[in-house]
Design a protein around this motif. Structure first.
Motif, PDB file in Angstrom:
ATOM      1  N   GLU A  33      -2.868  27.434  17.163  1.00  0.00           N
ATOM      2  CA  GLU A  33      -1.544  27.630  17.774  1.00  0.00           C
ATOM      3  C   GLU A  33      -1.162  26.494  18.725  1.00  0.00           C
ATOM      4  O   GLU A  33      -0.006  26.131  18.850  1.00  0.00           O
ATOM      5  N   TRP A  34      -2.178  25.915  19.371  1.00  0.00           N
ATOM      6  CA  TRP A  34      -1.877  24.872  20.356  1.00  0.00           C
ATOM      7  C   TRP A  34      -1.384  23.588  19.695  1.00  0.00           C
ATOM      8  O   TRP A  34      -0.542  22.879  20.239  1.00  0.00           O
ATOM      9  N   TYR A  35      -1.896  23.327  18.488  1.00  0.00           N
ATOM     10  CA  TYR A  35      -1.374  22.163  17.743  1.00  0.00           C
ATOM     11  C   TYR A  35       0.125  22.357  17.507  1.00  0.00           C
ATOM     12  O   TYR A  35       0.939  21.441  17.679  1.00  0.00           O
ATOM     13  N   GLU A  36       0.486  23.588  17.113  1.00  0.00           N
ATOM     14  CA  GLU A  36       1.895  23.892  16.868  1.00  0.00           C
ATOM     15  C   GLU A  36       2.720  23.702  18.137  1.00  0.00           C
ATOM     16  O   GLU A  36       3.771  23.069  18.140  1.00  0.00           O
ATOM     17  N   LYS A  37       2.165  24.309  19.235  1.00  0.00           N
ATOM     18  CA  LYS A  37       2.915  24.255  20.498  1.00  0.00           C
ATOM     19  C   LYS A  37       3.177  22.815  20.936  1.00  0.00           C
ATOM     20  O   LYS A  37       4.280  22.477  21.391  1.00  0.00           O
ATOM     21  N   ILE A  38       2.137  21.975  20.791  1.00  0.00           N
ATOM     22  CA  ILE A  38       2.320  20.565  21.169  1.00  0.00           C
ATOM     23  C   ILE A  38       3.423  19.933  20.334  1.00  0.00           C
ATOM     24  O   ILE A  38       4.341  19.274  20.836  1.00  0.00           O
ATOM     25  N   LYS A  39       3.374  20.164  19.036  1.00  0.00           N
ATOM     26  CA  LYS A  39       4.367  19.572  18.127  1.00  0.00           C
ATOM     27  C   LYS A  39       5.782  20.021  18.441  1.00  0.00           C
ATOM     28  O   LYS A  39       6.751  19.293  18.270  1.00  0.00           O
TER      29      LYS A  39
ATOM     30  N   ILE B 260       1.632  22.769  28.782  1.00  0.00           N
ATOM     31  CA  ILE B 260       0.647  22.892  27.694  1.00  0.00           C
ATOM     32  C   ILE B 260      -0.648  22.166  28.073  1.00  0.00           C
ATOM     33  O   ILE B 260      -1.749  22.674  27.871  1.00  0.00           O
ATOM     34  N   ARG B 261      -0.478  20.980  28.660  1.00  0.00           N
ATOM     35  CA  ARG B 261      -1.671  20.210  29.031  1.00  0.00           C
ATOM     36  C   ARG B 261      -2.575  21.016  29.959  1.00  0.00           C
ATOM     37  O   ARG B 261      -3.798  21.084  29.764  1.00  0.00           O
ATOM     38  N   ILE B 262      -1.926  21.677  30.943  1.00  0.00           N
ATOM     39  CA  ILE B 262      -2.728  22.457  31.890  1.00  0.00           C
ATOM     40  C   ILE B 262      -3.406  23.644  31.181  1.00  0.00           C
ATOM     41  O   ILE B 262      -4.594  23.886  31.370  1.00  0.00           O
ATOM     42  N   SER B 263      -2.628  24.322  30.293  1.00  0.00           N
ATOM     43  CA  SER B 263      -3.194  25.484  29.593  1.00  0.00           C
ATOM     44  C   SER B 263      -4.346  25.103  28.658  1.00  0.00           C
ATOM     45  O   SER B 263      -5.237  25.891  28.415  1.00  0.00           O
ATOM     46  N   VAL B 264      -4.305  23.883  28.121  1.00  0.00           N
ATOM     47  CA  VAL B 264      -5.343  23.495  27.161  1.00  0.00           C
ATOM     48  C   VAL B 264      -6.513  22.779  27.845  1.00  0.00           C
ATOM     49  O   VAL B 264      -7.667  23.174  27.712  1.00  0.00           O
ATOM     50  N   PHE B 265      -6.153  21.729  28.608  1.00  0.00           N
ATOM     51  CA  PHE B 265      -7.218  20.867  29.142  1.00  0.00           C
ATOM     52  C   PHE B 265      -7.594  21.193  30.587  1.00  0.00           C
ATOM     53  O   PHE B 265      -8.554  20.649  31.117  1.00  0.00           O
ATOM     54  N   GLY B 266      -6.808  22.043  31.242  1.00  0.00           N
ATOM     55  CA  GLY B 266      -7.038  22.332  32.653  1.00  0.00           C
ATOM     56  C   GLY B 266      -8.371  23.035  32.900  1.00  0.00           C
ATOM     57  O   GLY B 266      -9.046  23.478  31.971  1.00  0.00           O
ATOM     58  N   LYS B 267      -8.717  23.127  34.187  1.00  0.00           N
ATOM     59  CA  LYS B 267      -9.986  23.767  34.582  1.00  0.00           C
ATOM     60  C   LYS B 267     -10.075  25.195  34.074  1.00  0.00           C
ATOM     61  O   LYS B 267     -11.139  25.685  33.719  1.00  0.00           O
ATOM     62  N   LYS B 268      -8.899  25.872  34.089  1.00  0.00           N
ATOM     63  CA  LYS B 268      -8.894  27.260  33.615  1.00  0.00           C
ATOM     64  C   LYS B 268      -8.267  27.349  32.225  1.00  0.00           C
ATOM     65  O   LYS B 268      -7.837  28.424  31.801  1.00  0.00           O
TER      66      LYS B 268
ATOM     67  N   HIS C  29     -11.952  19.373  18.378  1.00  0.00           N
ATOM     68  CA  HIS C  29     -10.641  19.904  18.742  1.00  0.00           C
ATOM     69  C   HIS C  29     -10.086  19.182  19.968  1.00  0.00           C
ATOM     70  O   HIS C  29      -8.919  18.822  20.016  1.00  0.00           O
ATOM     71  N   LYS C  30     -11.001  19.018  20.947  1.00  0.00           N
ATOM     72  CA  LYS C  30     -10.573  18.414  22.198  1.00  0.00           C
ATOM     73  C   LYS C  30      -9.949  17.035  21.943  1.00  0.00           C
ATOM     74  O   LYS C  30      -8.838  16.733  22.424  1.00  0.00           O
ATOM     75  N   SER C  31     -10.658  16.228  21.148  1.00  0.00           N
ATOM     76  CA  SER C  31     -10.112  14.881  20.971  1.00  0.00           C
ATOM     77  C   SER C  31      -8.884  14.871  20.075  1.00  0.00           C
ATOM     78  O   SER C  31      -7.945  14.110  20.305  1.00  0.00           O
TER      79      SER C  31
END
Ligand code: PHE
Length: 330
Positions: A3-9, A20-28, A56-58
């Motif tokens: 879903e996150w790939y979609e959201k980014i697009k 999105i960046r915070i939700s994916v890569f953030g501490k939480k 996935h991360k990269s």
């Protein structure tokens, strides 16, 4: 994860992308949560999960960066479209400024002498006794020093009382021939209808080989200059005294107010004094170490010219910054 790939697009703004960046890569964020879950997975699966998560991360990061660039480009184009200026539109009326009458007069005088091949020289407003007086054949305690009421500093320094020190400085630093004018502010302890403590002068100096410069040359150029400034007027030369010129003369023009018939401004004489001039005194050449030369010099007050050209009664009004007065010169 998908879903996150979609959201980014689908993100449409830098702000959404940041969320999105915070939700994916953030501490939480989700990645952190997945990595945390991994701890409780059976040992043999851990490395497989870690590999998957890192992959996935990269790739999420790649998607993210690519999208960010796209959005920024879009936003920039949008802004450029909105902010572009239609140069073909009519503008609302604007107020134009104008030169101060003194500066305008100064420009006109400089224009005349430039056209006659005089170069413009300038000097400092703070001068020493040598350049302002001594070298101009005005030794200490000479009574003629009283002609110019001076503002003194300590240590023989002073506010220049005329632009003549610029001739001295120019002669000290250059070889003859010389053909110069020096426009600039000068200072004297004076304040009434026709005097202000600061005013502007233009000095002229021409030096050439001995015998090449005569009073007739001086007379010709000043007459021509005054007709250029004031139009159809009469010019007369009156014998006078300046310590730095010999012979010296003061120059009058027929009164521009009454055309010579006599009025209050010309004190019923029909004439107005406009400048001082003369043949450079040999003592001046000696002070600057010039040999076998001859020359003429002249000096004039720019405010006086401006007043006569624009028929202004009180010199002080030129410096009061009164918009009503200045607006008349637009
Ligand atoms: N320096 C003189 C003054 O200020 C004017 C002047 C200049 C006269 C050059 C003669 C020659 O009164």
């Amino acid at each position: 994860m998908k879903e996150w790939y979609e959201k980014i697009k689908e993100a449409q703004s830098v702000e959404t992308l940041e969320e999105i960046r915070i939700s994916v890569f953030g501490k939480k964020g989700v990645l952190a949560a997945e990595f945390a879950k991994m701890k409780s997975a059976p040992n043999e699966e851990k490395s497989k999960i870690a590999k998957e998560l890192n992959a996935h991360k990269s790739s999420l990061m790649n998607e993210f960066t690519a999208r960010k660039i796209t959005i920024q480009t879009m936003e920039l184009q949008e802004a450029m479209k909105k902010e572009s200026i239609d140069v073909s539109l009519f503008s609302t009326s604007s107020q134009a400024g104008a030169l101060h009458p003194v500066m305008e007069t100064m420009d006109k005088i400089v224009e005349y002498f430039s056209s006659m091949n005089f170069t413009v020289k300038t000097g400092g407003m703070i001068e020493d006794d040598f350049n302002n007086f001594e070298a101009l054949n005005l030794p200490k305690y000479h009574p003629a020093r009283d002609m110019q009421d001076t503002f003194y500093f300590k240590d023989e320094m002073l506010l220049r009382t005329h632009t003549s020190p610029v001739q001295i400085r120019t002669m000290m630093s250059t070889k003859p021939p010389i053909r110069m004018i020096a426009p600039g502010a000068v200072f004297r302890r004076d304040y009434d209808l026709t005097h202000t403590p600061m005013f502007h002068q233009i000095e002229g100096l021409l030096v050439d080989k001995k015998g090449k410069v005569s009073f007739a040359n001086l007379k010709y150029i000043l007459e021509d200059f005054l007709k250029y400034m004031f139009g159809d007027i009469e010019v007369r030369f009156r014998p006078s005294f300046f310590p730095f010129t010999e012979p010296s003369a003061e120059v009058d023009i027929s009164c521009v107010f009454c055309e010579g018939s006599g009025c209050r401004v010309c004190s019923k004489t029909g004439w107005l004094e406009v400048l001082g001039c003369g043949i450079v005194d040999p003592n001046v050449f000696e002070a600057v170490n010039y040999k076998d030369v001859s020359g003429y010099a002249f000096g004039l007050g720019v405010e006086r010219f401006a007043m006569l050209i624009h028929k202004i009664g009180d010199l002080r009004s030129l410096f009061e910054g009164d918009i009503k007065l200045l607006e008349q010169f637009q």
